[in-house]
Each structure stands twice: as C-alpha cells, then as structure tokens.
Design a protein around this motif. Sequence first.
Motif, PDB file in Angstrom:
ATOM      1  N   HIS A   8      43.102  63.789 117.832  1.00  0.00           N
ATOM      2  CA  HIS A   8      44.534  64.079 118.002  1.00  0.00           C
ATOM      3  C   HIS A   8      45.353  62.828 117.733  1.00  0.00           C
ATOM      4  N   LEU A   9      46.260  62.918 116.764  1.00  0.00           N
ATOM      5  CA  LEU A   9      47.120  61.787 116.426  1.00  0.00           C
ATOM      6  C   LEU A   9      48.556  62.098 116.831  1.00  0.00           C
ATOM      7  N   VAL A  10      49.125  61.255 117.697  1.00  0.00           N
ATOM      8  CA  VAL A  10      50.525  61.412 118.100  1.00  0.00           C
ATOM      9  C   VAL A  10      51.322  60.280 117.461  1.00  0.00           C
ATOM     10  N   HIS A  11      52.327  60.636 116.649  1.00  0.00           N
ATOM     11  CA  HIS A  11      53.214  59.604 116.090  1.00  0.00           C
ATOM     12  C   HIS A  11      54.618  59.832 116.626  1.00  0.00           C
ATOM     13  N   GLY A  12      55.148  58.833 117.301  1.00  0.00           N
ATOM     14  CA  GLY A  12      56.477  58.941 117.886  1.00  0.00           C
ATOM     15  C   GLY A  12      57.456  58.009 117.203  1.00  0.00           C
ATOM     16  N   ALA A  13      58.712  58.467 117.098  1.00  0.00           N
ATOM     17  CA  ALA A  13      59.774  57.633 116.523  1.00  0.00           C
ATOM     18  C   ALA A  13      61.072  57.988 117.224  1.00  0.00           C
ATOM     19  N   LEU A  14      62.076  57.135 117.019  1.00  0.00           N
ATOM     20  CA  LEU A  14      63.380  57.407 117.609  1.00  0.00           C
ATOM     21  C   LEU A  14      64.013  58.582 116.854  1.00  0.00           C
ATOM     22  N   HIS A  15      64.080  58.442 115.540  1.00  0.00           N
ATOM     23  CA  HIS A  15      64.678  59.470 114.694  1.00  0.00           C
ATOM     24  C   HIS A  15      63.636  60.057 113.752  1.00  0.00           C
ATOM     25  N   HIS A  16      63.978  61.179 113.198  1.00  0.00           N
ATOM     26  CA  HIS A  16      63.186  61.883 112.200  1.00  0.00           C
ATOM     27  C   HIS A  16      62.709  60.948 111.076  1.00  0.00           C
ATOM     28  N   SER A  17      63.620  60.075 110.593  1.00  0.00           N
ATOM     29  CA  SER A  17      63.279  59.206 109.453  1.00  0.00           C
ATOM     30  C   SER A  17      62.165  58.218 109.792  1.00  0.00           C
ATOM     31  N   GLY A  18      61.963  57.966 111.105  1.00  0.00           N
ATOM     32  CA  GLY A  18      60.928  57.028 111.523  1.00  0.00           C
ATOM     33  C   GLY A  18      59.523  57.591 111.378  1.00  0.00           C
ATOM     34  N   LEU A  19      59.419  58.900 111.123  1.00  0.00           N
ATOM     35  CA  LEU A  19      58.092  59.508 110.898  1.00  0.00           C
ATOM     36  C   LEU A  19      57.771  59.353 109.413  1.00  0.00           C
ATOM     37  N   TYR A  20      57.524  58.103 109.034  1.00  0.00           N
ATOM     38  CA  TYR A  20      57.511  57.751 107.615  1.00  0.00           C
ATOM     39  C   TYR A  20      56.246  58.189 106.882  1.00  0.00           C
ATOM     40  N   TYR A  21      55.295  58.781 107.567  1.00  0.00           N
ATOM     41  CA  TYR A  21      54.052  59.215 106.920  1.00  0.00           C
ATOM     42  C   TYR A  21      53.844  60.706 107.131  1.00  0.00           C
ATOM     43  N   HIS A  22      54.935  61.410 107.370  1.00  0.00           N
ATOM     44  CA  HIS A  22      54.868  62.795 107.825  1.00  0.00           C
ATOM     45  C   HIS A  22      54.099  63.713 106.870  1.00  0.00           C
TER      46      HIS A  22
END
Lengths: 123, 325
Positions: B224-238
């Motif tokens: 399970h990989l959880v990637h958190g960011a402040l904004h949508h754009s911070g999920l740079y490997y989506h």
Amino acid sequence: MSIPTLYERLGGEAAVDAAVEIFYRKVLSDDRVNEFFDGVDMEAQISKQKGFLTMVFGGPNEYTGKDMRDGHKHLVARGLNDSHVDCIIELLGATLTELGAAETDIEEVAKIANSVRDDVLNR
Amino acid sequence: MALLKFKEQVMEMTSGRSVLETLLEHGQDIPNGCRAGACQSCMMQVTRGSVPERAQRGLKETHKLKGLFLACSCHPDEDIDICLPDSEQFKVPATVHRLIERSGDVVELQLKMEQEFEYHAGQFVTLWRDAHLSRSYSLTTMPKSDNILSFHIRRIEGGAFSSWVHNELQPGEQLLVQGPAGDCFYVPGNASQNLLLVGTGTGLAPLIGIIQDALHNGHSGEIHLVHGALHHSGLYYHSELKNLAATQANVHYHPCVLKQTEDLPDEIKLASVNDVVTDIVAKPEGWKAYLCGDPDLVAKLRKQIFLAGCDMKNIYSDPFLPSQN
C-alpha cells in the motif's frame, strides 16, 4: 539443579524483548504519564526501556543509583512524582499479566521497581 | 578540553560544541548540510588521534578505517589533527542525462554514472554542484545496468541547490555524487509481509524505488502506497502510480490532499495521510512500514503506527532534514 531466578522464570532476554514494545505502547498511550515522553527519540527510548526492564526483571544490569538520579532529574523538575511511579509500576504489571507471568513474580518485579523509587524521584 | 588542529591552526573544543561548529566559529570554510549526521557533507579525516564511534555512524567500513568522520557529529575526547579529505575518496562524477519537468514544482533529475554505482533503492546520496554546495536527495531508481540514477527535486524558495537544478542545469553537465547512505530500503526474505509506504511531497521518491525493488524480488504481500500533498498538483507522479497499481494486483495507490480544489478527481481523497493510513490498516501487526518526507509528519506517523501495533523494528523512516546552510 538450582532454583531458577526471577529473571529465568520470566524468560530472560527473550521476555524483555517481548515485553518492551507492549510496555512502551502502554506508557505512550497513558495520559497520566505520556507527557514525560513527548519529543523523545522513540528508538533510543526503547533501548533505555530494555535496560530498565532487564533490571526490574532481576536480570544483569549496570544501573546505579546515580544513573537513576541523573536520568530523571529533568523530569522531577517537570513534576514527576510518586503517582507517576505508581502508574509505571501498574503498567509494568499489566504488561507481565498480558505475557502470562505468575502473580507472585509480578509482585517481585514491582518490589524491585519500588526499590529505585527514591533514586528516580531524586529524594 | 580537547584540542583540535586544522591547517596549522589549533582550536580548543568547548563543551557541547561539535568539531564542525568549532571550525565554523574560527572562520574555517567547511562544507556542510544537515548538521545532523545524515547528509555526510561535512566528512573530514583524522590524521592524528582518534574520534568517537558516534562520529563515524553510517559511514562505510572502508571509510571508517581511513579515519573519515562527520564533523557535525564529532565531540572528541582527545586531541586530534584533522584535514579535509581528498574528495576522490568518496565522490564520483556523474553526467546529467535528462531533466523532466513534473507538476508541483518538481523536476526529475536523471544522472548517468560513469561506472557502476552500488546502492539499495530507497537510500540517498549527496549531490555536489562544486566543492562548496551540496544537498542530499533520495534515489528513486533501483540499480540497473544502464547506470542511471534518478532524483525528484522540488524547488525550494530561495534554495541555492534546487534553484540551480531548476534554472541552470543542462543535460551533459557534470556534478559529483557522494554516498549512498541510509537504511530505509527493502530487505528480501519475507515476501508475503504486507508493506505500508507513506510519503508526503518528494518523500515519494525513495518509496518508488523501494516498490520496484520489492516487485523485482517477487514480493507477494500487499503493498500500500500513500502519497500525500497539500494540493492536487503536488501529486506529481499520479498517472504513473495509477498505471502501476492497475498492472500489479498487489500494489495499491492511495493519493490524498489536504486542500480542496475544483478540479479534484474523486479518486483523490481529501484527507491527511494519517487518516488514510488508519483506513487502510487499523492494526498493522506484522506489517513493515516505510515513512519518508517532512520530519514532523514522519515522527507522528511512527508513533501512530507503533501504537497501532506495528513492531518498532519493522518501521523504517527517512525524515527529510532541511539544509542548515
């Protein structure tokens, strides 16, 4: 054959390993004492707790009264008192109960823990 | 107090001050970065006397034998003579292969190594622009025959190194690589264990390498990989991670953000990584966890996961320490 010591009856080093995480989890979850553990390095704390458990389980240790005093001086300044020591001894007992230790052995562990109370509280 | 001799200057150590602090106070120009024993930028060499074990923590055995040590973690008990080591002992050249713009102010830097470079996916290295400026970055690749290393570099406001990478660095240019270091990596031998990987921001970088390494080793437990960011754009490997989860049955990707925006797709949760972790596994007994990114968040997650039942020995973390210079 000689009569097994308290440390041997509890299971020696393996028992300390089994107990340390259960005990530390109880300590961190208990609002009566967990403020004293805020901001400490958890891994360093676990190795310290191992030393403490080895001692109260009657195992080989190099603790001196001076270590106990120096190690807790800053906590006494922050309000560490008898009620907190009582709580730690209670959590120690609960840990050992969970691991299936005999009631008489738990009492003996509590007795050893009590023997360092004055040093811990710098009295 | 111990005496310190560097470039014919003798300095007295004072209580509580490290060798690095003492040298900087005396006006010596010593490269340094995190000042916490992680980045290894302040590596020095002892030529007379010996340094405490703690000053060599995390260094390679061969480097320890040569007397290399970290000035920021060194509080000597005896008089020592020290020097800045010949950098060829621990830095190797690399050529910029590609620079790929990602969203959220992240650039993916790919370096081509001239020779084989041994490391574990998830470890970090220190990149040197020149003799003075260095920063540590996590490897996002696993060792491959093409000898290409890859890093995710976020632009930091006013950051000397990241600005240089974003604004000036071009393919074909050279920089130096020191390392690797760190113990946040995949260890084969328990293929059915469930893995929880949590990263915020570019804390994702080492986790990508760790997942590749786990899959390469035939890991069969759930990942399970959880990637958190402040904004949508911070999920740079989506999109890449969505694809990975779609093609690997045991890989699950949980993107989440803290701030609502109009374009937020349903597949991205509006939640903290802490809450997402609790939703995935309430009792992580027997799991292995990898936590990377912001130091405060990593510390909180460690405590949360430990209290929920994960063994301390199964929690690996890599807090990204800010540079101190």
